[in-house]
Design a protein around this motif. Sequence first.
Motif, PDB file in Angstrom:
ATOM      1  N   ALA A  88       0.819  -0.972   0.283  1.00 54.07           N
ATOM      2  CA  ALA A  88      -0.176  -0.265   0.171  1.00 54.07           C
ATOM      3  C   ALA A  88       0.199   1.145  -0.114  1.00 54.07           C
ATOM      4  O   ALA A  88      -0.014   2.701  -0.135  1.00 54.07           O
ATOM      5  N   GLY A  89       2.055   0.981   0.322  1.00 51.23           N
ATOM      6  CA  GLY A  89       3.263   2.384  -0.133  1.00 51.23           C
ATOM      7  C   GLY A  89       3.329   3.192   2.215  1.00 51.23           C
ATOM      8  O   GLY A  89       3.470   3.924   2.159  1.00 51.23           O
ATOM      9  N   ARG A  90       2.816   1.902   2.668  1.00 48.75           N
ATOM     10  CA  ARG A  90       3.269   2.529   3.702  1.00 48.75           C
ATOM     11  C   ARG A  90       4.358   2.104   4.858  1.00 48.75           C
ATOM     12  O   ARG A  90       4.908   0.707   4.219  1.00 48.75           O
ATOM     13  N   LEU A  91       5.204   3.294   4.816  1.00 46.14           N
ATOM     14  CA  LEU A  91       6.464   2.545   5.437  1.00 46.14           C
ATOM     15  C   LEU A  91       6.453   1.233   6.802  1.00 46.14           C
ATOM     16  O   LEU A  91       6.297   1.783   7.900  1.00 46.14           O
ATOM     17  N   PRO A 137       3.980   6.518  -9.393  1.00 47.52           N
ATOM     18  CA  PRO A 137       3.097   6.097 -10.360  1.00 47.52           C
ATOM     19  C   PRO A 137       3.654   4.675 -10.179  1.00 47.52           C
ATOM     20  O   PRO A 137       2.410   3.517 -10.805  1.00 47.52           O
ATOM     21  N   SER A 138       4.224   3.898  -9.463  1.00 52.99           N
ATOM     22  CA  SER A 138       4.280   2.125  -9.855  1.00 52.99           C
ATOM     23  C   SER A 138       3.434   1.681  -8.427  1.00 52.99           C
ATOM     24  O   SER A 138       3.079   0.282  -8.657  1.00 52.99           O
ATOM     25  N   ILE A 139       2.953   2.549  -7.919  1.00 54.20           N
ATOM     26  CA  ILE A 139       2.175   1.946  -6.697  1.00 54.20           C
ATOM     27  C   ILE A 139       0.914   2.272  -7.234  1.00 54.20           C
ATOM     28  O   ILE A 139      -0.106   3.133  -7.480  1.00 54.20           O
ATOM     29  N   LEU A 140       0.330   0.804  -7.748  1.00 51.44           N
ATOM     30  CA  LEU A 140      -0.716   1.264  -8.889  1.00 51.44           C
ATOM     31  C   LEU A 140      -1.951   0.362  -8.410  1.00 51.44           C
ATOM     32  O   LEU A 140      -3.020   0.204  -8.276  1.00 51.44           O
ATOM     33  N   ASN A 141      -1.768  -0.275  -7.266  1.00 48.65           N
ATOM     34  CA  ASN A 141      -2.689  -1.036  -6.590  1.00 48.65           C
ATOM     35  C   ASN A 141      -4.585   0.202  -5.817  1.00 48.65           C
ATOM     36  O   ASN A 141      -3.928   0.806  -5.448  1.00 48.65           O
ATOM     37  N   GLU A 142      -5.258  -0.797  -6.004  1.00 46.58           N
ATOM     38  CA  GLU A 142      -6.834  -0.083  -5.505  1.00 46.58           C
ATOM     39  C   GLU A 142      -6.931   0.306  -3.786  1.00 46.58           C
ATOM     40  O   GLU A 142      -6.953   0.802  -3.843  1.00 46.58           O
ATOM     41  N   PRO A 147      -2.450   7.146  -3.196  1.00 48.75           N
ATOM     42  CA  PRO A 147      -2.529   6.948  -5.004  1.00 48.75           C
ATOM     43  C   PRO A 147      -1.964   8.247  -5.888  1.00 48.75           C
ATOM     44  O   PRO A 147      -2.450   9.488  -5.296  1.00 48.75           O
ATOM     45  N   CYS A 148      -1.649   8.051  -6.949  1.00 48.97           N
ATOM     46  CA  CYS A 148      -1.109   9.431  -7.988  1.00 48.97           C
ATOM     47  C   CYS A 148      -3.064   9.642  -8.132  1.00 48.97           C
ATOM     48  O   CYS A 148      -3.549   9.206  -8.981  1.00 48.97           O
ATOM     49  N   LYS A 149      -3.012  11.162  -8.519  1.00 42.03           N
ATOM     50  CA  LYS A 149      -3.995  11.302  -8.759  1.00 42.03           C
ATOM     51  C   LYS A 149      -4.529  11.727 -10.087  1.00 42.03           C
ATOM     52  O   LYS A 149      -5.195  11.758 -11.066  1.00 42.03           O
TER      53      LYS A 149
END
Length: 152
Positions: A88-91, A137-142, A147-149
């Motif tokens: 999810a992109g969480r550290l 942009p590599s983090i594409l999951n829902e 997320p990138c808007k």
Amino acid sequence: MFIALCLTSAAFAKTCTVDVVNLRWDGGAVRFQSEVVDTVEERAQGLMHRESMARYSGMLFVYDRPQPVAFWMENTLIPLDMLFFDSAGRLQHIHENAVPLDRTSIYGGESIQYVLEINGGMAAKLRIPEGAEIQHPSILNEFAAWPCKEMQ
């Protein structure tokens, strides 16, 4: 409130490009110019043999799926902070000041999909905490935490 580079996280969301990694957390945000490595060969090379890296620069390692991840510093000439993120992109984990040329394994965690390497000491200087969120942009999951808007 500490905001690196004097930008708000709303301003960061408008610049989602492959050469930029945005980080945000309660009380702060920062942007790093970043190289992306997403193949086995590129990840194996990483930042080896480089004598320096610009202050707000880094390298983003992207894996196809969450997995156990470990790094070492063989042939890496500069100290690095390694930031390990889940899908999810969480550290999840920060390893500070990895020692140049050291072959000791640096374990990042079991379910890591992204690793951001930055100059050693930057994570502490910027007060980046575990739980910070990464945008790229590599983090594409829902389930992306940030997320990138807009893609530019």
